[in-house]
Scaffold this motif. Structure first.
Motif, PDB file in Angstrom:
ATOM      1  N   ASP A 118       0.874  -1.304   0.043  1.00 43.02           N
ATOM      2  CA  ASP A 118       0.007  -0.118   0.131  1.00 43.02           C
ATOM      3  C   ASP A 118       0.965   1.193   0.072  1.00 43.02           C
ATOM      4  OD1 ASP A 118      -2.185  -1.495  -0.020  1.00 43.02           O
ATOM      5  OD2 ASP A 118      -2.730  -1.091   2.120  1.00 43.02           O
ATOM      6  N   SER A 119       2.098   0.998   0.469  1.00 42.80           N
ATOM      7  CA  SER A 119       2.855   2.317   0.631  1.00 42.80           C
ATOM      8  C   SER A 119       4.091   2.491  -0.577  1.00 42.80           C
ATOM      9  CB  SER A 119       3.548   2.577   2.141  1.00 42.80           C
ATOM     10  OG  SER A 119       4.495   1.492   2.192  1.00 42.80           O
ATOM     11  N   GLY A 120       3.986   1.619  -1.198  1.00 37.66           N
ATOM     12  CA  GLY A 120       5.114   1.755  -2.498  1.00 37.66           C
ATOM     13  C   GLY A 120       6.269   1.207  -1.921  1.00 37.66           C
ATOM     14  N   VAL A 121       6.459   0.368  -0.769  1.00 38.97           N
ATOM     15  CA  VAL A 121       7.697   0.001  -0.473  1.00 38.97           C
ATOM     16  C   VAL A 121       7.875  -1.530  -1.021  1.00 38.97           C
ATOM     17  CG1 VAL A 121       9.084  -0.945   1.454  1.00 38.97           C
ATOM     18  CG2 VAL A 121       8.174   0.998   1.713  1.00 38.97           C
ATOM     19  N   VAL A 122       8.705  -1.693  -1.808  1.00 39.38           N
ATOM     20  CA  VAL A 122       8.782  -3.200  -2.553  1.00 39.38           C
ATOM     21  C   VAL A 122       9.695  -4.169  -1.921  1.00 39.38           C
ATOM     22  CG1 VAL A 122       9.187  -4.284  -4.726  1.00 39.38           C
ATOM     23  CG2 VAL A 122       8.328  -1.953  -4.843  1.00 39.38           C
ATOM     24  N   VAL A 123       9.021  -5.201  -1.264  1.00 40.17           N
ATOM     25  CA  VAL A 123       9.807  -6.045  -0.361  1.00 40.17           C
ATOM     26  C   VAL A 123      10.195  -7.268  -1.385  1.00 40.17           C
ATOM     27  CG1 VAL A 123       9.661  -7.621   1.340  1.00 40.17           C
ATOM     28  CG2 VAL A 123       8.444  -5.545   1.630  1.00 40.17           C
ATOM     29  N   VAL A 124      11.434  -7.591  -1.534  1.00 41.39           N
ATOM     30  CA  VAL A 124      11.804  -8.913  -2.604  1.00 41.39           C
ATOM     31  C   VAL A 124      11.903 -10.182  -1.473  1.00 41.39           C
ATOM     32  CG1 VAL A 124      12.572  -7.226  -4.192  1.00 41.39           C
ATOM     33  CG2 VAL A 124      14.106  -7.878  -2.684  1.00 41.39           C
ATOM     34  N   ASP A 125      12.177  -9.768  -0.345  1.00 38.81           N
ATOM     35  CA  ASP A 125      12.284 -11.134   0.626  1.00 38.81           C
ATOM     36  C   ASP A 125      12.262 -10.656   2.074  1.00 38.81           C
ATOM     37  OD1 ASP A 125      13.612 -13.820   0.780  1.00 38.81           O
ATOM     38  OD2 ASP A 125      15.193 -12.753   1.944  1.00 38.81           O
ATOM     39  N   VAL A 164      13.930  -7.886   6.320  1.00 42.12           N
ATOM     40  CA  VAL A 164      13.192  -7.648   5.167  1.00 42.12           C
ATOM     41  C   VAL A 164      14.289  -6.964   4.229  1.00 42.12           C
ATOM     42  CG1 VAL A 164      11.420  -6.022   4.273  1.00 42.12           C
ATOM     43  CG2 VAL A 164      11.241  -7.048   6.534  1.00 42.12           C
ATOM     44  N   THR A 165      14.057  -7.390   2.740  1.00 38.78           N
ATOM     45  CA  THR A 165      14.850  -6.968   1.845  1.00 38.78           C
ATOM     46  C   THR A 165      14.088  -6.081   0.933  1.00 38.78           C
ATOM     47  OG1 THR A 165      16.488  -9.010   2.182  1.00 38.78           O
ATOM     48  CG2 THR A 165      16.585  -7.496   0.110  1.00 38.78           C
ATOM     49  N   ILE A 166      14.348  -4.954   0.655  1.00 38.54           N
ATOM     50  CA  ILE A 166      13.740  -4.224  -0.025  1.00 38.54           C
ATOM     51  C   ILE A 166      14.465  -3.683  -1.372  1.00 38.54           C
ATOM     52  CG2 ILE A 166      12.254  -3.124   1.659  1.00 38.54           C
ATOM     53  CD1 ILE A 166      14.048  -0.627   1.794  1.00 38.54           C
ATOM     54  N   THR A 167      13.725  -3.139  -2.325  1.00 37.48           N
ATOM     55  CA  THR A 167      14.403  -2.550  -3.615  1.00 37.48           C
ATOM     56  C   THR A 167      15.331  -1.649  -3.343  1.00 37.48           C
ATOM     57  OG1 THR A 167      12.506  -1.366  -4.259  1.00 37.48           O
ATOM     58  CG2 THR A 167      12.670  -3.694  -5.072  1.00 37.48           C
ATOM     59  N   ARG A 168      16.279  -1.086  -4.246  1.00 35.42           N
ATOM     60  CA  ARG A 168      17.121  -0.066  -4.055  1.00 35.42           C
ATOM     61  C   ARG A 168      16.323   1.236  -4.037  1.00 35.42           C
ATOM     62  NH1 ARG A 168      21.949  -1.267  -2.953  1.00 35.42           N
ATOM     63  NH2 ARG A 168      22.994  -3.035  -3.905  1.00 35.42           N
ATOM     64  N   ASP A 169      15.368   1.249  -4.935  1.00 31.49           N
ATOM     65  CA  ASP A 169      14.297   2.442  -5.139  1.00 31.49           C
ATOM     66  C   ASP A 169      13.410   2.713  -3.670  1.00 31.49           C
ATOM     67  OD1 ASP A 169      15.678   2.670  -7.237  1.00 31.49           O
ATOM     68  OD2 ASP A 169      13.957   1.914  -8.525  1.00 31.49           O
ATOM     69  N   SER A 170      13.175   1.791  -2.947  1.00 33.26           N
ATOM     70  CA  SER A 170      12.173   1.776  -2.105  1.00 33.26           C
ATOM     71  C   SER A 170      13.086   2.613  -0.636  1.00 33.26           C
ATOM     72  CB  SER A 170      12.008   0.280  -1.318  1.00 33.26           C
ATOM     73  OG  SER A 170      11.289  -0.348  -2.336  1.00 33.26           O
ATOM     74  N   ASP A 171      12.130   3.294  -0.051  1.00 30.98           N
ATOM     75  CA  ASP A 171      12.291   4.161   1.080  1.00 30.98           C
ATOM     76  C   ASP A 171      12.692   3.394   2.229  1.00 30.98           C
ATOM     77  OD1 ASP A 171      12.010   5.742   3.509  1.00 30.98           O
ATOM     78  OD2 ASP A 171      11.089   7.187   2.229  1.00 30.98           O
ATOM     79  N   LEU A 172      13.977   3.381   2.650  1.00 34.65           N
ATOM     80  CA  LEU A 172      14.377   2.687   3.820  1.00 34.65           C
ATOM     81  C   LEU A 172      13.631   2.970   5.042  1.00 34.65           C
ATOM     82  CD1 LEU A 172      16.403   0.391   4.371  1.00 34.65           C
ATOM     83  CD2 LEU A 172      18.230   2.238   5.078  1.00 34.65           C
ATOM     84  N   GLU A 173      13.527   4.121   5.436  1.00 34.29           N
ATOM     85  CA  GLU A 173      12.854   4.635   6.700  1.00 34.29           C
ATOM     86  C   GLU A 173      11.314   4.197   6.686  1.00 34.29           C
ATOM     87  OE1 GLU A 173      14.370   5.812   9.367  1.00 34.29           O
ATOM     88  OE2 GLU A 173      15.946   5.552   8.518  1.00 34.29           O
ATOM     89  N   ALA A 174      10.730   4.350   5.554  1.00 33.48           N
ATOM     90  CA  ALA A 174       9.392   3.945   5.423  1.00 33.48           C
ATOM     91  C   ALA A 174       9.123   2.266   5.534  1.00 33.48           C
ATOM     92  CB  ALA A 174       8.691   4.357   4.131  1.00 33.48           C
ATOM     93  N   ALA A 175      10.071   1.808   5.165  1.00 33.50           N
ATOM     94  CA  ALA A 175      10.135   0.322   5.274  1.00 33.50           C
ATOM     95  C   ALA A 175      10.457  -0.094   6.783  1.00 33.50           C
ATOM     96  CB  ALA A 175      11.196  -0.318   4.511  1.00 33.50           C
ATOM     97  N   LEU A 176      10.992   0.549   7.419  1.00 27.79           N
ATOM     98  CA  LEU A 176      11.416   0.387   8.760  1.00 27.79           C
ATOM     99  C   LEU A 176      10.139   0.681   9.782  1.00 27.79           C
ATOM    100  CD1 LEU A 176      13.344  -0.763  11.224  1.00 27.79           C
ATOM    101  CD2 LEU A 176      14.153   1.649  11.288  1.00 27.79           C
ATOM    102  N   SER A 177       9.421   1.844   9.455  1.00 29.52           N
ATOM    103  CA  SER A 177       8.440   2.388  10.346  1.00 29.52           C
ATOM    104  C   SER A 177       7.148   1.649   9.963  1.00 29.52           C
ATOM    105  CB  SER A 177       7.994   3.839   9.813  1.00 29.52           C
ATOM    106  OG  SER A 177       7.670   3.821   8.505  1.00 29.52           O
ATOM    107  N   LEU A 178       7.123   0.665   9.104  1.00 30.95           N
ATOM    108  CA  LEU A 178       5.769  -0.217   8.741  1.00 30.95           C
ATOM    109  C   LEU A 178       5.634  -1.424   9.719  1.00 30.95           C
ATOM    110  CD1 LEU A 178       5.961  -0.373   4.821  1.00 30.95           C
ATOM    111  CD2 LEU A 178       4.241   0.929   6.200  1.00 30.95           C
ATOM    112  N   HIS A 179       6.675  -1.540  10.398  1.00 31.17           N
ATOM    113  CA  HIS A 179       6.748  -2.705  11.285  1.00 31.17           C
ATOM    114  C   HIS A 179       5.600  -2.146  12.327  1.00 31.17           C
ATOM    115  CE1 HIS A 179       9.155  -5.618   9.846  1.00 31.17           C
ATOM    116  NE2 HIS A 179       9.967  -4.630   9.580  1.00 31.17           N
ATOM    117  N   GLN A 180       5.673  -1.014  13.012  1.00 27.85           N
ATOM    118  CA  GLN A 180       4.708  -0.479  14.242  1.00 27.85           C
ATOM    119  C   GLN A 180       3.249  -0.719  13.665  1.00 27.85           C
ATOM    120  OE1 GLN A 180       6.031   3.377  14.950  1.00 27.85           O
ATOM    121  NE2 GLN A 180       7.767   2.627  16.274  1.00 27.85           N
ATOM    122  N   PRO A 181       2.841  -0.274  12.667  1.00 31.92           N
ATOM    123  CA  PRO A 181       1.389  -0.498  12.384  1.00 31.92           C
ATOM    124  C   PRO A 181       1.044  -1.799  12.219  1.00 31.92           C
ATOM    125  CG  PRO A 181       2.368   0.846  10.485  1.00 31.92           C
ATOM    126  CD  PRO A 181       3.321   0.774  11.625  1.00 31.92           C
TER     127      PRO A 181
END
Length: 156
Positions: A80-87, A115-132
């Motif tokens: 939903d947030s545009g963070v692309v998880v690949v693993d 969590v492994t994300i694509t190079r274009d994904s936002d690292l901080e956003a990816a980390l912050s998604l664990h709380q919700p």
């Protein structure tokens, strides 16, 4: 208006070795967990409780349920947030304490998703998604012990 969902499973004891439960040491703790149109899960008690190490035990399944619920919410929120998880890989651990009467309870479960994300994904956003994801997990909201999350985010 709240929605209610029903979950049905079947637990079948397969450990009668010919004498039933005529004694504490005469029966196996083997059983199968199943649900409609799904393969059976071979289960047993933990080795500490006379179980089999080659089968899942209820305690492992509880920890796995917490980890799986968190992962599914995380992946949903990432999409939903545009963070692309690949693993996504989680080596979770649960801590249970026995009491003097042979019972006990879980004191804590720690989820350790990597969590492994694509190079274009936002690292901080990816980390912050664990709380919700943690707040939305039905199973974490249903237990009476601490469920911690210690995430690691890395780029592909």
């Amino acid at each position: 208006m709240p929605k209610f969902h029903t979950y049905e499973t079947v637990v079948t004891w397969t450990g009668n070795q010919g004498e039933g439960t005529s004694g504490y040491k005469t029966y196996s703790r083997r059983h199968e967990i199943s649900s409609r149109n799904k393969p059976a899960i071979p289960a047993s008690a933990d080795l500490a409780f006379r179980g089999d190490t080659d089968r899942y035990n209820p305690e492992e399944l509880l920890v796995a349920s917490l980890a799986g619920c968190h992962m599914l919410w995380y992946l949903h929120l990432a999409a939903d947030s545009g963070v692309v998880v690949v693993d996504y890989h989680d080596e979770s651990v649960g801590f249970m304490q026995e009491d003097e009467n042979g019972g006990g309870k879980f004191k804590k479960v720690t989820l350790r998703p990597v969590v492994t994300i694509t190079r274009d994904s936002d690292l901080e956003a990816a980390l912050s998604l664990h709380q919700p994801a943690h707040r939305k997990c039905y199973i974490a909201n249903s237990v009476n012990f601490t469920v911690g999350v210690e995430p690691t985010i890395q780029r592909a």
